[in-house]
Write a protein that holds these residues in place. Structure first.
Motif, short mmCIF file in Angstrom:
data_model
loop_
_atom_site.label_atom_id
_atom_site.label_comp_id
_atom_site.label_asym_id
_atom_site.label_seq_id
_atom_site.Cartn_x
_atom_site.Cartn_y
_atom_site.Cartn_z
N GLU A 24 -16.03 2.96 40.40
CA GLU A 24 -16.86 3.79 39.52
C GLU A 24 -16.32 5.21 39.45
N LYS A 58 -15.07 -4.01 37.17
CA LYS A 58 -15.26 -3.76 38.60
C LYS A 58 -16.47 -2.88 38.89
N VAL A 59 -17.09 -2.35 37.82
CA VAL A 59 -18.21 -1.43 37.96
C VAL A 59 -19.44 -2.08 37.35
N LYS A 60 -20.59 -1.88 37.94
CA LYS A 60 -21.82 -2.47 37.42
C LYS A 60 -22.04 -2.07 35.97
N ALA A 61 -22.56 -3.03 35.20
CA ALA A 61 -22.71 -2.81 33.76
C ALA A 61 -23.53 -1.58 33.44
N GLU A 62 -24.63 -1.37 34.16
CA GLU A 62 -25.49 -0.22 33.90
C GLU A 62 -24.75 1.09 34.13
N ALA A 63 -23.92 1.12 35.16
CA ALA A 63 -23.15 2.33 35.46
C ALA A 63 -22.09 2.57 34.39
N THR A 93 -20.64 -10.33 32.35
CA THR A 93 -21.56 -9.52 33.16
C THR A 93 -21.97 -8.23 32.47
N HIS A 94 -21.23 -7.82 31.46
CA HIS A 94 -21.48 -6.53 30.81
C HIS A 94 -21.96 -6.65 29.36
#
Length: 439
Positions: A24, A58-63, A93-94
């Motif tokens: 992130e 590699k980073v959460k979708a919300e982030a 996932t995104h």
């Protein structure tokens, strides 16, 4: 056999021990100063775009969505956030956040067509076209919602020739108009019958007298702040009286114009520096203050002397100077230094005089940031560093409150431990510092 149990050491482009970032943090770092597919001093634009594409899953979708919105709204970036959403659309996932994010970050009609051009482009760059992939349902939904935000004037202004046209976006997304009036506007767009917008681009491209056109646009207040700043040289060449240009600068809205924009404008119209400086100070009026003692350290090394993009004459050093000018005005008690091979204290000047003092303080050479921090940092004080972080030497923890402001997109940087790290060169950076210290 040889051991493979070794720690991974990362280094800056100049050889200092770097800091390992989370995905992130890496994504934010790569994005917040990114002019998409434009080369920087140490890395080419393709490599930066590929790194962004690799980091998104590699980073959460919300982030990821929040970072894209911040890049568009706070950092005023246009193309790089579109790449982020394109990469979100690739990953299951995104995908669920694509429509909402796309609707929010598209703020001009031409960004609708730019997004589809990016959607069908390879990560290697805009010229590396793929076979056109089917447009996903989430993308269609986001583009359709965004399309409905724009009126006839905006659509006419940005209905330009290109591989993708605005009417193509309508056909692909099957957007539904909000009412009969919008339906009529969209039909005019499809039929090529929208009334031409009264802009300086249209007037001048149509063969109108440049002097008369600029004077009319000034009187009718139809030149926005950025358009005015970008056309100062053209106005002077066309013979627009200096008094009229000065009056336009005095009347223009400055609340959304960053100090570095005035610095860039002054490079092309140096005889208007007094008027530009006055407008620049107006843009800072009423800004919240940073209380206490602040030391500012500005990187003037060779890499900072390079252009932000291939289409811009503005350097990363100009962006840093703009932030330093702003910080000089909002800091209660401030000292300013530059560093390259050495550390130099800058006279307590303001505005363009401060810019000149920073730029001329020493040769633009190496990046000894660690040594500069050791020399300048003081316990109990605030230290703000504007840099691209490509140091030759290690940077230790700050003794007081330390802020490392990164104005480039390079993968590795310095500043471990207690440093607060911020990426980009928007005025929001200093707002963030004020808010952070109030918490």
């Amino acid at each position: 056999m040889a051991t493979i149990n070794k720690s991974k050491t990362v280094k800056t482009h100049e050889g200092a021990k770097g800091r390992a970032f989370t995905p992130e943090q890496e994504l934010r770092r790569a994005l917040m100063s990114c002019m998409l597919w434009e080369d920087q001093f140490y890395e080419d634009g393709v490599a930066i775009a590929q790194r962004i594409a690799t980091l998104v899953p590699k980073v959460k979708a919300e982030a990821v969505a929040a970072i894209a919105v911040e890049a568009r709204e706070a950092m005023k970036l246009r193309h790089a956030p579109l790449l982020i959403v394109r990469e979100m659309a690739r990953h299951e996932t995104h995908r669920g956040l694509v429509a909402d994010t796309l609707e929010r970050i598209i703020q001009r009609p031409d960004e609708l067509t730019e997004f589809l051009a990016i959607y069908w482009a390879d990560a290697l760059g805009p010229m590396q076209q793929r076979k056109k992939a089917a447009v996903s349902a989430q993308v269609k939904k986001g583009l359709a919602r965004a399309f409905a935000k724009f009126d006839a004037y905006q659509l006419a202004k940005y209905d330009r020739d290109g591989a993708v046209r605005l009417r193509d976006v309508l056909f692909i997304t099957h957007a539904k108009p909000k009412d009969e009036r919008q339906e009529k506007v969209w039909k005019q767009l499809v039929d090529g019958k929208l009334a031409p917008p009264d802009t300086w681009e249209v007037s001048l491209s149509g063969g109108a007298d440049k002097k008369e056109t600029f004077e009319r646009l000034i009187v009718e207040k139809k030149l926005g702040a950025l358009a005015l700043l970008r056309n100062l040289r053209g106005m002077q060449v066309a013979g627009v009286p200096k008094a009229k240009i000065a009056k336009a600068l005095d009347d223009m809205r400055t609340d959304r114009v960053l100090p570095y924009r005035f610095i860039a404008a002054a490079q092309h119209a140096p005889d208007l520096e007094p008027e530009l400086e006055h407008a620049m100070f107006r843009s800072i009026e009423g800004h919240a203050k940073l209380k206490g003692k602040t030391r500012i350290l500005v990187d003037v090394s060779g890499s900072m002397d390079s252009a932000i993009s291939g289409r811009s004459e503005m350097r990363r050093l100009d962006a840093a100077c703009g932030l330093a000018v702003l910080a000089r005005e909002i800091c209660e008690d401030v000292e300013i230094f530059t560093f390259s091979d050495a550390v130099k204290k800058v006279p307590a000047r303001r505005g363009f005089a401060l810019r000149d003092a920073i730029v001329k303080s020493q040769p633009h050479s190496s990046t000894y940031l660690g040594r500069a921090v050791q020399e300048v940092d003081r316990k109990g004080e605030r230290l703000i560093v504007f840099t691209d972080e490509q140091s030759h030497d290690r940077v230790d923890d700050p003794k007081g409150r330390g802020y490392m402001i990164n104005v480039a997109s390079y993968q590795h940087g310095v500043g471990h431990g207690a440093w607060q790290r911020i990426d980009g060169f928007s005025e929001k950076i200093l707002d963030w510092i004020i808010a952070f210290e109030e918490d």
